[in-house]
Design a protein around this motif. Sequence first.
Motif, mmCIF file in Angstrom:
data_model
loop_
_atom_site.group_PDB
_atom_site.id
_atom_site.type_symbol
_atom_site.label_atom_id
_atom_site.label_comp_id
_atom_site.label_asym_id
_atom_site.label_seq_id
_atom_site.Cartn_x
_atom_site.Cartn_y
_atom_site.Cartn_z
ATOM 1 N N LEU A 1 0.828 -1.201 0.000
ATOM 2 C CA LEU A 1 0.000 0.000 0.000
ATOM 3 C C LEU A 1 0.868 1.260 0.000
ATOM 4 C CD1 LEU A 1 -2.939 0.926 0.047
ATOM 5 C CD2 LEU A 1 -2.859 0.888 2.536
ATOM 6 N N LEU A 2 1.941 1.233 0.764
ATOM 7 C CA LEU A 2 2.875 2.360 0.781
ATOM 8 C C LEU A 2 3.435 2.622 -0.610
ATOM 9 C CD1 LEU A 2 4.991 1.856 4.040
ATOM 10 C CD2 LEU A 2 3.639 3.866 3.452
ATOM 11 N N GLN A 3 3.782 1.558 -1.301
ATOM 12 C CA GLN A 3 4.402 1.708 -2.623
ATOM 13 C C GLN A 3 3.412 2.160 -3.680
ATOM 14 O OE1 GLN A 3 8.042 -1.513 -2.305
ATOM 15 N NE2 GLN A 3 6.135 -2.178 -3.222
ATOM 16 N N ASN A 4 2.124 1.853 -3.472
ATOM 17 C CA ASN A 4 1.105 2.217 -4.457
ATOM 18 C C ASN A 4 0.471 3.574 -4.186
ATOM 19 O OD1 ASN A 4 1.581 -0.228 -5.663
ATOM 20 N ND2 ASN A 4 -0.172 -1.256 -4.754
ATOM 21 N N GLU A 5 0.762 4.170 -2.999
ATOM 22 C CA GLU A 5 0.183 5.458 -2.637
ATOM 23 C C GLU A 5 1.148 6.584 -2.993
ATOM 24 O OE1 GLU A 5 -2.825 6.334 -1.264
ATOM 25 O OE2 GLU A 5 -3.446 4.273 -1.579
ATOM 26 N N GLU A 6 0.566 7.752 -3.327
ATOM 27 C CA GLU A 6 1.386 8.924 -3.597
ATOM 28 C C GLU A 6 1.967 9.483 -2.293
ATOM 29 O OE1 GLU A 6 2.069 9.723 -6.604
ATOM 30 O OE2 GLU A 6 0.663 8.300 -7.505
ATOM 31 N N SER A 7 1.155 9.456 -1.228
ATOM 32 C CA SER A 7 1.594 9.974 0.066
ATOM 33 C C SER A 7 0.763 9.329 1.155
ATOM 34 C CB SER A 7 1.432 11.492 0.122
ATOM 35 O OG SER A 7 0.060 11.842 -0.031
ATOM 36 N N ILE A 8 1.175 9.470 2.406
ATOM 37 C CA ILE A 8 0.391 8.957 3.531
ATOM 38 C C ILE A 8 0.006 10.108 4.437
ATOM 39 C CG2 ILE A 8 1.541 6.713 3.451
ATOM 40 C CD1 ILE A 8 3.107 7.548 5.923
ATOM 41 N N SER A 9 -1.127 9.941 5.098
ATOM 42 C CA SER A 9 -1.594 10.988 5.998
ATOM 43 C C SER A 9 -0.709 11.054 7.235
ATOM 44 C CB SER A 9 -3.042 10.711 6.415
ATOM 45 O OG SER A 9 -3.131 9.444 7.014
ATOM 46 N N SER A 10 -0.636 12.232 7.843
ATOM 47 C CA SER A 10 0.171 12.399 9.050
ATOM 48 C C SER A 10 -0.429 11.589 10.196
ATOM 49 C CB SER A 10 0.241 13.879 9.431
ATOM 50 O OG SER A 10 -1.067 14.369 9.681
ATOM 51 N N ILE A 11 0.415 11.135 11.099
ATOM 52 C CA ILE A 11 -0.013 10.266 12.195
ATOM 53 C C ILE A 11 0.294 10.948 13.519
ATOM 54 C CG2 ILE A 11 0.280 7.994 13.248
ATOM 55 C CD1 ILE A 11 1.295 7.066 10.487
ATOM 56 N N SER A 12 -0.697 11.021 14.365
ATOM 57 C CA SER A 12 -0.525 11.645 15.670
ATOM 58 C C SER A 12 0.389 10.780 16.532
ATOM 59 C CB SER A 12 -1.880 11.821 16.352
ATOM 60 O OG SER A 12 -1.697 12.196 17.703
ATOM 61 N N LYS A 13 1.338 11.435 17.213
ATOM 62 C CA LYS A 13 2.257 10.681 18.063
ATOM 63 C C LYS A 13 1.561 10.092 19.279
ATOM 64 C CE LYS A 13 6.535 12.983 16.720
ATOM 65 N NZ LYS A 13 7.766 13.658 17.190
ATOM 66 N N LYS A 14 0.403 10.636 19.622
ATOM 67 C CA LYS A 14 -0.345 10.117 20.757
ATOM 68 C C LYS A 14 -0.861 8.704 20.493
ATOM 69 C CE LYS A 14 -1.906 14.607 22.521
ATOM 70 N NZ LYS A 14 -3.100 15.444 22.820
#
Length: 478
Positions: A213-226
């Motif tokens: 999925l990472l390789q097929n996506e243009e970007s990933i959404s930001s992830i909260s450190k919490k």
Amino acid sequence: MLKILSKKLKRQLRLLEYLFEGDSYRFNDLENLLGCSAKTLRNDLLDIHSYASDIKIKMTRGEGVKATILPHVTEDYIYHVIKQESMEYRYLEAILLHKFKNYLELADYLFISESTLRRIVDKINPTLHRYGMKVQALIKLTGNDQIITEMTVQFLMEKYHYFEDAFPENFRSLILQLIQAFIEENGLQPQFTHLEPQEEKLFYFWVASRILLLQNEESISSISKKQKKFRYEQLSVERLRLPKTNDLINEQLATYIFDKPFVHQLFDIESASMKNPIILALNNFIKEVEEKYGIICEDKQRIFRKVSILLQQNTVPFTVYYKKNSLFFKNNHSEMKEIQLRFWNKMKHAMHNHSILLNDFEGFTTTVFTEILLYWPVLLKMFEENKQVRALVVTNATLKYDDYLLSNLEHQLGNRFEFILRKNKTISQALINYENYDCIISNISIDKSYNIPVFGISVFPKAREINNLIHFYQELLA
């Protein structure tokens, strides 16, 4: 996802399921069961003969229609061949596992025309919309990344018996290094060691699917450190790179791969909470049964964890399996039916009171009840006589999988069966007669026919395969 099959393949799948049970059917009976004409039925049987080579179908005027299934063939074979025949499933698999520049490249990959490609998308999109997904530009699946991951895992789990068969060596090596670093840094070795081989395989495919999925996506959404429940400092130092994009796996990408409810449940980071009304109702049900029969369910926590994972996966029922035939024991004991009804009512009451909606309540509760019986074999044994069936187990798997297969069979059937293992050695009728075996259980093809029943078994035994062995045991008692 059964709905995306063509009308023809749905009918052929039902026909295969009827024949897989081993009974003979008159043509008129099959025509009525399938709602088709005699000509359509004959064409279906010819089609099945062409693509399901391990199932031999005999048609005679006297006996009707009967299938001869090679001993090593297990239940999942019929679903596998149907999915291979389905262009809709082949299309879904293509866009899940690969990235295409444009629809022409995809059409060429599948050997279909642009118009056929558009018809497929128009057919499957309404089903995908129910789960917040859609096909974009004919080549890409968009929607919740976790649901897409679980869908990919399910495709891979059903297609490949072993993780080692699914990917090239360099991709497998990356996944193994990534998992090893993750396990070591977070001190998860005890939990990882105690995973069942099927759960370990599930975890490997989860990580592989996240990377795809990472390789097929243009970007990933930001992830909260919490949200983070794991550490990734050591993993980041490993400087592992994604195979296609060559991006370094940093802390953000590692979080994207591992910090998900599935992984939390698998490693008991968030253990089956008794605050979950379904788990609570299940716990109360088990306590009632324990008190009534004076027996203890020693694997209660394992059942809770299984159900927690089932609840997570229930949001994505993309399997082609028919729920009505894949589960539940062939046991006609009235008290067992009463126990199942009590469980069904308790689940329904809990879901109604807490406004919980499941995609397939009947299928889910049947699956859970089967898990209870599989991990609480003493309960089912209470309604049976004391007698052991001698079974010769023939395999060609590695020692690791042999040990797992035997331990699983012993756990679920040990008070009914006595298992004797042979590693793909010569089997003769004289040996069987001398040792007085009642049946053969094998995960490989056995060419010669014997005067005792032969059962196909997966290295990871499925519920229905266990059910068939219990049914055979009950028949011997009758």
